[in-house]
Design a protein around this motif. Structure first.
Motif, PDB file in Angstrom:
ATOM      1  N   ARG A  48     -48.821  65.946  36.415  1.00 30.59           N
ATOM      2  CA  ARG A  48     -48.463  66.294  38.039  1.00 30.59           C
ATOM      3  C   ARG A  48     -49.525  66.413  38.632  1.00 30.59           C
ATOM      4  NH1 ARG A  48     -43.831  68.651  35.318  1.00 30.59           N
ATOM      5  NH2 ARG A  48     -44.992  70.677  35.461  1.00 30.59           N
ATOM      6  N   HIS A  49     -50.434  67.333  38.433  1.00 26.85           N
ATOM      7  CA  HIS A  49     -51.713  67.427  38.842  1.00 26.85           C
ATOM      8  C   HIS A  49     -52.636  66.387  39.358  1.00 26.85           C
ATOM      9  CE1 HIS A  49     -55.298  69.646  40.131  1.00 26.85           C
ATOM     10  NE2 HIS A  49     -56.133  69.297  39.045  1.00 26.85           N
ATOM     11  N   TRP A  88     -44.234  58.278  33.806  1.00 26.66           N
ATOM     12  CA  TRP A  88     -43.647  57.014  34.789  1.00 26.66           C
ATOM     13  C   TRP A  88     -42.570  57.655  35.481  1.00 26.66           C
ATOM     14  CZ3 TRP A  88     -44.320  52.603  30.503  1.00 26.66           C
ATOM     15  CH2 TRP A  88     -45.769  52.270  30.435  1.00 26.66           C
ATOM     16  N   MET A  89     -41.551  58.164  34.715  1.00 29.06           N
ATOM     17  CA  MET A  89     -40.328  58.597  35.408  1.00 29.06           C
ATOM     18  C   MET A  89     -40.417  59.732  36.356  1.00 29.06           C
ATOM     19  SD  MET A  89     -37.977  56.839  34.340  1.00 29.06           S
ATOM     20  CE  MET A  89     -36.489  57.533  34.866  1.00 29.06           C
ATOM     21  N   GLY A  90     -41.468  60.609  36.258  1.00 27.50           N
ATOM     22  CA  GLY A  90     -41.856  61.555  37.122  1.00 27.50           C
ATOM     23  C   GLY A  90     -40.762  62.790  37.199  1.00 27.50           C
ATOM     24  N   ASP A  91     -40.092  62.884  36.005  1.00 30.48           N
ATOM     25  CA  ASP A  91     -39.028  63.761  36.215  1.00 30.48           C
ATOM     26  C   ASP A  91     -39.476  65.100  35.446  1.00 30.48           C
ATOM     27  OD1 ASP A  91     -39.144  63.558  33.185  1.00 30.48           O
ATOM     28  OD2 ASP A  91     -37.382  62.187  33.226  1.00 30.48           O
ATOM     29  N   THR A  92     -38.523  66.079  35.026  1.00 28.54           N
ATOM     30  CA  THR A  92     -39.023  67.459  34.837  1.00 28.54           C
ATOM     31  C   THR A  92     -39.688  67.469  33.496  1.00 28.54           C
ATOM     32  OG1 THR A  92     -36.875  67.669  33.628  1.00 28.54           O
ATOM     33  CG2 THR A  92     -37.124  68.223  35.913  1.00 28.54           C
ATOM     34  N   ARG A  93     -39.669  66.138  32.776  1.00 31.56           N
ATOM     35  CA  ARG A  93     -40.599  66.210  31.561  1.00 31.56           C
ATOM     36  C   ARG A  93     -41.947  65.841  31.675  1.00 31.56           C
ATOM     37  NH1 ARG A  93     -36.927  61.863  28.479  1.00 31.56           N
ATOM     38  NH2 ARG A  93     -36.903  61.000  30.576  1.00 31.56           N
TER      39      ARG A  93
END
Length: 201
Positions: free
Chosen positions: A27-28, A16-21
């Motif tokens: 992401r795909h 949900w955050m879409g951060d580096t984690r």
């Protein structure tokens, strides 16, 4: 997250955050979902704005909608546009959106997927597409409606209505909403459906 039936499950906060984690797989899957969003796109239940911000960075006219002031502020901090509203409230450019996103199971907002799809259909421009994320066939269970709340080790949120929608249930509710399934894509553990108007608007 905990349901009113006592079932607990880990919320996918990193996704949900879409951060580096965020995992490469998520992401795909997000990229596949967004690949065809080249026209004006409305992200219903945008949360902290990972999808709205991604589209904005690609030069797409995108707008996020969320009832959480914090989520909207996070979306804006990412350089995207968002409004703090319920998805059933008056929204900009009704009938002019090329795409309406219902990612992360947001077809289940307020526990009424039919109402959500009918609302999404009214927002579309002629030839527009609703992209909804639903439960994959492996988790087949039709439609389940109940109450959910956020929980941590020290805090409990308020109960809210939510529905989970299995892929097999989508054609029927889409038809009732004046839509039809145009495409289905499974990516790992996630499943997306593309819905278009079943007749000219």
């Amino acid at each position: 997250m905990t349901s009113d039936s006592g079932i607990r499950r880990e919320a996918p906060l990193e996704r949900w955050m879409g951060d580096t984690r965020t995992t490469p797989a998520d992401r795909h899957a997000d990229d596949i979902m967004l690949a065809h969003c080249t026209g004006p796109t409305l992200d219903l239940g945008c949360g902290p704005g990972r999808l709205t911000a991604t589209l904005t960075a690609r030069g797409v006219n995108a707008l996020g909608v969320d009832t959480s002031e914090i989520a909207v502020a996070m979306t804006i901090s990412r350089g995207a546009h968002a409004v703090n509203r319920n998805i059933f409230d008056p929204l900009p450019l009704v009938g002019h959106w090329a795409h309406v996103l219902l990612a992360d199971g947001n077809i289940g907002i307020d526990g009424d997927p039919l109402r959500v799809l009918r609302r999404a259909a009214t927002l579309l421009a002629t030839g527009g597409v609703v992209i909804a994320e639903v439960e994959p066939p492996a988790a087949a269970h039709g439609i389940r409606v109940g109450k959910m709340r956020w929980e941590t080790d020290v805090l409990q949120g308020h109960w809210f209505s939510w529905a989970t929608v299995g892929l097999e249930a989508v054609p029927a509710i889409a038809t009732d909403a004046g839509l039809r399934v145009a495409r289905t894509v499974e990516v790992g553990h996630r499943c997306f459906v593309w819905l278009t108007a079943s007749s000219p608007q």
